[in-house]
Design a protein around this motif. Structure first.
Motif, PDB file in Angstrom:
ATOM      1  N   ARG A   1       7.738  -0.331   1.515  1.00  0.00           N
ATOM      2  CA  ARG A   1       6.755   0.595   0.963  1.00  0.00           C
ATOM      3  C   ARG A   1       7.534   1.815   0.477  1.00  0.00           C
ATOM      4  N   LEU A   2       7.199   2.304  -0.694  1.00  0.00           N
ATOM      5  CA  LEU A   2       7.897   3.462  -1.251  1.00  0.00           C
ATOM      6  C   LEU A   2       7.909   4.617  -0.257  1.00  0.00           C
ATOM      7  N   GLN A   3       6.801   4.837   0.402  1.00  0.00           N
ATOM      8  CA  GLN A   3       6.662   5.975   1.313  1.00  0.00           C
ATOM      9  C   GLN A   3       7.568   5.871   2.538  1.00  0.00           C
TER      10      GLN A   3
ATOM     11  N   LYS B   1       1.098   2.403  -3.694  1.00  0.00           N
ATOM     12  CA  LYS B   1      -0.244   2.454  -4.265  1.00  0.00           C
ATOM     13  C   LYS B   1      -0.113   2.787  -5.739  1.00  0.00           C
ATOM     14  N   SER B   2      -0.926   2.155  -6.566  1.00  0.00           N
ATOM     15  CA  SER B   2      -0.714   2.274  -8.001  1.00  0.00           C
ATOM     16  C   SER B   2      -1.151   3.615  -8.558  1.00  0.00           C
ATOM     17  N   SER B   3      -0.380   4.080  -9.514  1.00  0.00           N
ATOM     18  CA  SER B   3      -0.723   5.285 -10.274  1.00  0.00           C
ATOM     19  C   SER B   3      -1.484   4.926 -11.541  1.00  0.00           C
ATOM     20  N   LYS B   4      -1.684   3.613 -11.763  1.00  0.00           N
ATOM     21  CA  LYS B   4      -2.342   3.153 -12.984  1.00  0.00           C
ATOM     22  C   LYS B   4      -3.815   2.864 -12.723  1.00  0.00           C
ATOM     23  N   PRO B   5      -4.698   3.198 -13.664  1.00  0.00           N
ATOM     24  CA  PRO B   5      -6.122   2.869 -13.494  1.00  0.00           C
ATOM     25  C   PRO B   5      -6.318   1.359 -13.386  1.00  0.00           C
ATOM     26  N   ASP B   6      -7.268   0.954 -12.569  1.00  0.00           N
ATOM     27  CA  ASP B   6      -7.652  -0.459 -12.420  1.00  0.00           C
ATOM     28  C   ASP B   6      -6.526  -1.333 -11.894  1.00  0.00           C
ATOM     29  N   HIS B   7      -5.586  -0.745 -11.161  1.00  0.00           N
ATOM     30  CA  HIS B   7      -4.527  -1.494 -10.495  1.00  0.00           C
ATOM     31  C   HIS B   7      -4.486  -1.075  -9.031  1.00  0.00           C
ATOM     32  N   ASP B   8      -4.074  -2.000  -8.183  1.00  0.00           N
ATOM     33  CA  ASP B   8      -3.993  -1.707  -6.755  1.00  0.00           C
ATOM     34  C   ASP B   8      -2.631  -1.178  -6.348  1.00  0.00           C
ATOM     35  N   VAL B   9      -1.569  -1.829  -6.839  1.00  0.00           N
ATOM     36  CA  VAL B   9      -0.218  -1.431  -6.436  1.00  0.00           C
ATOM     37  C   VAL B   9       0.748  -1.455  -7.609  1.00  0.00           C
ATOM     38  N   ASP B  10       1.786  -0.632  -7.483  1.00  0.00           N
ATOM     39  CA  ASP B  10       2.922  -0.673  -8.407  1.00  0.00           C
ATOM     40  C   ASP B  10       4.028  -1.472  -7.737  1.00  0.00           C
ATOM     41  N   TYR B  11       4.644  -2.358  -8.482  1.00  0.00           N
ATOM     42  CA  TYR B  11       5.665  -3.273  -7.968  1.00  0.00           C
ATOM     43  C   TYR B  11       6.951  -3.070  -8.758  1.00  0.00           C
TER      44      TYR B  11
ATOM     45  N   VAL C   1       4.017 -10.148  -3.520  1.00  0.00           N
ATOM     46  CA  VAL C   1       3.600  -8.754  -3.667  1.00  0.00           C
ATOM     47  C   VAL C   1       2.176  -8.534  -3.153  1.00  0.00           C
ATOM     48  N   GLY C   2       1.247  -9.388  -3.560  1.00  0.00           N
ATOM     49  CA  GLY C   2      -0.136  -9.256  -3.107  1.00  0.00           C
ATOM     50  C   GLY C   2      -0.256  -9.377  -1.590  1.00  0.00           C
ATOM     51  N   PRO C   3       0.296 -10.432  -0.997  1.00  0.00           N
ATOM     52  CA  PRO C   3       0.257 -10.550   0.460  1.00  0.00           C
ATOM     53  C   PRO C   3       0.877  -9.355   1.178  1.00  0.00           C
ATOM     54  N   PHE C   4       2.037  -8.878   0.708  1.00  0.00           N
ATOM     55  CA  PHE C   4       2.668  -7.716   1.337  1.00  0.00           C
ATOM     56  C   PHE C   4       1.779  -6.489   1.211  1.00  0.00           C
ATOM     57  N   ALA C   5       1.237  -6.263   0.008  1.00  0.00           N
ATOM     58  CA  ALA C   5       0.431  -5.072  -0.237  1.00  0.00           C
ATOM     59  C   ALA C   5      -0.801  -5.038   0.667  1.00  0.00           C
ATOM     60  N   ILE C   6      -1.436  -6.191   0.847  1.00  0.00           N
ATOM     61  CA  ILE C   6      -2.611  -6.253   1.719  1.00  0.00           C
ATOM     62  C   ILE C   6      -2.218  -5.966   3.162  1.00  0.00           C
ATOM     63  N   SER C   7      -1.183  -6.636   3.635  1.00  0.00           N
ATOM     64  CA  SER C   7      -0.752  -6.465   5.027  1.00  0.00           C
ATOM     65  C   SER C   7      -0.230  -5.062   5.297  1.00  0.00           C
ATOM     66  N   ALA C   8       0.322  -4.407   4.270  1.00  0.00           N
ATOM     67  CA  ALA C   8       0.884  -3.066   4.427  1.00  0.00           C
ATOM     68  C   ALA C   8      -0.157  -1.965   4.254  1.00  0.00           C
ATOM     69  N   GLY C   9      -1.408  -2.353   4.044  1.00  0.00           N
ATOM     70  CA  GLY C   9      -2.478  -1.372   3.921  1.00  0.00           C
ATOM     71  C   GLY C   9      -2.507  -0.639   2.600  1.00  0.00           C
ATOM     72  N   LEU C  10      -1.943  -1.236   1.558  1.00  0.00           N
ATOM     73  CA  LEU C  10      -1.888  -0.589   0.251  1.00  0.00           C
ATOM     74  C   LEU C  10      -3.018  -1.004  -0.679  1.00  0.00           C
TER      75      LEU C  10
ATOM     76  N   ALA D   1       6.239  -2.576 -12.667  1.00  0.00           N
ATOM     77  CA  ALA D   1       6.778  -1.345 -13.223  1.00  0.00           C
ATOM     78  C   ALA D   1       8.050  -1.551 -14.032  1.00  0.00           C
ATOM     79  N   ASN D   2       8.827  -2.602 -13.756  1.00  0.00           N
ATOM     80  CA  ASN D   2      10.064  -2.819 -14.512  1.00  0.00           C
ATOM     81  C   ASN D   2       9.787  -3.049 -15.986  1.00  0.00           C
ATOM     82  N   ILE D   3       8.753  -3.835 -16.287  1.00  0.00           N
ATOM     83  CA  ILE D   3       8.485  -4.222 -17.674  1.00  0.00           C
ATOM     84  C   ILE D   3       7.138  -3.716 -18.177  1.00  0.00           C
ATOM     85  N   GLY D   4       6.401  -2.983 -17.332  1.00  0.00           N
ATOM     86  CA  GLY D   4       5.138  -2.407 -17.785  1.00  0.00           C
ATOM     87  C   GLY D   4       4.081  -3.443 -18.096  1.00  0.00           C
ATOM     88  N   LYS D   5       3.877  -4.388 -17.175  1.00  0.00           N
ATOM     89  CA  LYS D   5       2.909  -5.463 -17.375  1.00  0.00           C
ATOM     90  C   LYS D   5       2.023  -5.638 -16.149  1.00  0.00           C
TER      91      LYS D   5
END
Length: 394
Positions: A25-27, A76-86, A111-120, A139-143
């Protein structure tokens, strides 16, 4: 002389598809490593055990292959309509270098499984039982990647009967949708075919002039015909990786293809860009025995593909390269499409060194330009270990 003690950082070691990596987690990262730069790169290299002139990564978490020398940072994502930044970092094994130029499609499944388990991921988006839709900003390729994560009793389901060639044991299926996967690489202008052609004549000194399909989808990839470079498309790792002359040839093809794709300005820059572009060779269906001993018949597949990753033949297939394969296969006239028999198609099953994989893509042509709305494939993922990684305090 005083020596600083090791520091410990919360981390999770995960398998995603046919790859493994250390997830953070970034934090949880030390302050200096929460932003891009030398401190972050140094930390991740030390975690993985690079640079290692022995090529073994004994003093770190890496497994001494391109598939196991990987790191992931989730927030946690900084983008609208997204859950996490990867954010994905491909760590060089023997050089002091972290390549941030592309995505890892295999680890995308984790990524999805980790994000859910990590509370993100917001708890309201996670069903008690069913499938959680995790909206991932790559985030690497903006997709955008959409992960479909199975949930049982409110927790990520990791066990199941989904089998993936290249992975020994079955697990729960995670479906991935790579939305608008044409990679927007620096210098490539976001074009799916940066040269404007489905097939180019690529001049490679010492090799010759090769027909090549150069595509930005999932990850920038250079496709050539197996026969044109002396192969059948049925090769396993040892046939390529034990041949220094062959490895040098593929790196030369990669360098000159990267220049033609606008990813670098001259071939000398390729040393700073190990992760992208990829080089793959394709062939029509043929029978072979996969690395597991499984027999793949010509009727099992639409085509054969072998791909290079970080200077070696990949043991299976990179997830991002599978997106490129599915996309190119959907577009009539590319080398991938022709190897699969030509014509319109929405999905292909291709043979790779470990077995077979199916990938689909939705492509359309508008005003002479090709676009792909999404590419779809299934992977699996699971936690291997969780807790803390330790690195020397300096």
């Amino acid at each position: 002389m005083a020596h600083k003690p090791q520091i410990k950082i919360p981390a999770t070691y995960m398998r995603g598809g046919t790859s493994k990596g250390v997830f953070f987690r970034l934090q949880d990262l030390p302050g200096a490593a929460q932003v891009p730069g030398a401190a972050r790169d140094a930390l991740l290299m030390r975690v993985i055990g690079s640079p290692d002139p022995y090529g073994k990564q004994i003093d770190g978490m890496g497994g001494a292959t391109s598939s196991t020398s990987k790191t992931v940072i989730i927030a946690k994502s900084s983008k609208p309509d997204h859950d996490v930044d990867y954010l994905f970092g491909q760590v060089s094994i023997d050089k002091a270098f972290v390549d941030w130029s592309g995505n890892c499609g295999n680890l995308s499944a984790a990524v999805g499984p980790f994000a859910i388990s990590a509370g993100l991921v917001d708890a309201s988006r996670i069903p008690r039982n069913g499938v959680a839709i995790v909206r991932i900003w790559q985030a690497n390729i903006g997709k955008t990647i959409i992960g479909h994560v199975p949930i049982t009793d409110g927790a990520v389901q990791e066990t199941g009967d989904f089998e993936l060639d290249g992975v020994t044991f079955p697990a729960a299926e995670v479906q991935l949708e790579f939305m608008d996967p044409a990679a927007e690489e620096d210098g490539a202008g976001g074009a799916m075919f940066p040269t404007g052609n489905l097939v180019d004549d690529l001049e490679v000194p010492g090799v010759g002039t090769l027909k090549a399909t150069m595509i930005n989808a999932g990850i920038p990839t250079i496709f050539v015909d197996a026969e044109a470079i002396g192969y059948k498309g049925t090769e396993l790792q040892d046939a390529i990786n034990s041949d220094e002359k062959a490895l040098a040839m593929f790196e030369t093809i990669r360098a000159h293809g990267a220049v033609r794709m606008g990813l670098i300005k001259n071939i000398d820059e390729i040393a700073t860009r190990q992760h992208t572009p990829k080089v793959a060779f394709v062939a029509k269906p043929a029978e072979y025995v996969a690395s597991s001993g499984k027999r793949v018949t010509a009727s099992d597949v639409d085509l054969l593909v072998r791909a290079m990753s970080m200077g070696k033949l990949h043991h299976a297939m990179m997830g991002t390269a599978a997106v490129a394969i599915g996309t190119a296969a959907a577009i009539s006239g590319t080398l991938v499409n022709l190897a699969a028999g030509g014509g319109a198609r929405e999905a292909v099953r291709f043979g790779h060194p470990s077995g077979t994989l199916r990938v689909g893509a939705e492509a359309r042509e508008e005003g002479g330009e090709w676009t792909v709305t999404k590419a779809i494939m299934s992977r699996s993922a699971r936690v291997l270990m969780e807790g803390w990684v330790r690195v020397p305090g300096e």
